[in-house]
Design an enzyme around this catalytic site. Structure first.
Site: not given
Ligand code: 2AM
Length: 218
Positions: A69, A153
């Site tokens: 995620h 990220h």
């Protein structure tokens, strides 16, 4: 009241669909497998091992953690600054459980973490807390001057005893440095070295990752 506070998640974020998790996971593993065989990498092996003659198997070096995620807001069940404001924001509520296509534009590796850089669109930036990079300044000097969204990220793996929060800090640190030295043109893109075991592969073809905006309670 206390009920409201306990209803806040550990974090909000974009969760990769499972087919995309497999694809990204495989791409990252292929990259690590190739990276540790490159002469240019071996030349700097002490960054990872502390010893010149030792080899490192990067696939073993990093441990993967949970569902892939991109965290937008770490709420810590309400203990983090701005957690309830974020959760109450109409834009967040409206986007909850919607599908978003994230663009993964680079892979990066340090002796602590491996991750994928996410380049957010203007629409996606609406879900990104505007003060994230400013608040990272204490951990990574220079972060506050980076564009909003720079920390975005996906954590792909962490070295032993390293917490995933480190991945975003490692990315910010790389982004505050001058352009790295191009060490190799790989099939996936050009590989740059930033010193102290920091590597970044800019992807020739960004990976388009289907995700769902949601939250994680744990
Ligand atoms: P990550 O976003 O780099 O993967 C649960 O720990 C999740 O919240 C992880 O995904 C983790 O890092 C993220 N996280 C943990 N602590 C954080 C913090 N202080 N700031 C931002 N994200 C954090």
């Amino acid at each position: 009241g206390p009920l409201n506070e306990t209803s806040l998640p550990l974090y909000f974020g974009w969760f990769l669909f499972s087919s995309v998790q497999d694809k990204v996971g495989c791409t990252a593993m292929d990259f690590l497998k190739t990276l540790d065989t490159l002469e240019g990498f071996k030349k700097h092996i002490t960054d990872f091992t502390g010893q010149a003659e030792k080899e490192v198997d990067l696939e073993q070096y990093f441990e993967t953690k949970g569902i892939l995620h991109c965290t937008t807001k770490f709420c810590d069940y309400g203990k983090a600054d701005g957690a309830s404001e974020y959760a109450k924001n109409p834009v967040i509520k409206k986007s909850y459980s919607s599908v978003f296509e994230l663009s993964l534009t680079a892979l990066f590796v340090t002796p602590r973490t491996v991750g994928a850089r996410v380049s957010l669109t203007d629409e996606q930036l609406k879900l990104w807390p505007a003060d994230t990079e400013k608040e990272s300044e204490a951990d990574v000097p220079g972060s506050a001057s980076l564009p909003v969204g720079s920390r975005a990220h996906v954590t792909l793996g962490c070295a032993k005893d390293v917490e995933p929060v480190q991945t975003g800090l490692d990315l910010l640190q790389i982004l505050t440095l001058p352009q790295g030295e191009v060490v190799e043109e790989m099939k996936l893109g050009s590989l740059q070295y930033y010193g102290e075991g920091r590597w970044m592969l800019s992807l020739r073809e960004p990976i388009c990752a289907a995700t769902c905006f949601s939250s994680f309670y744990g």
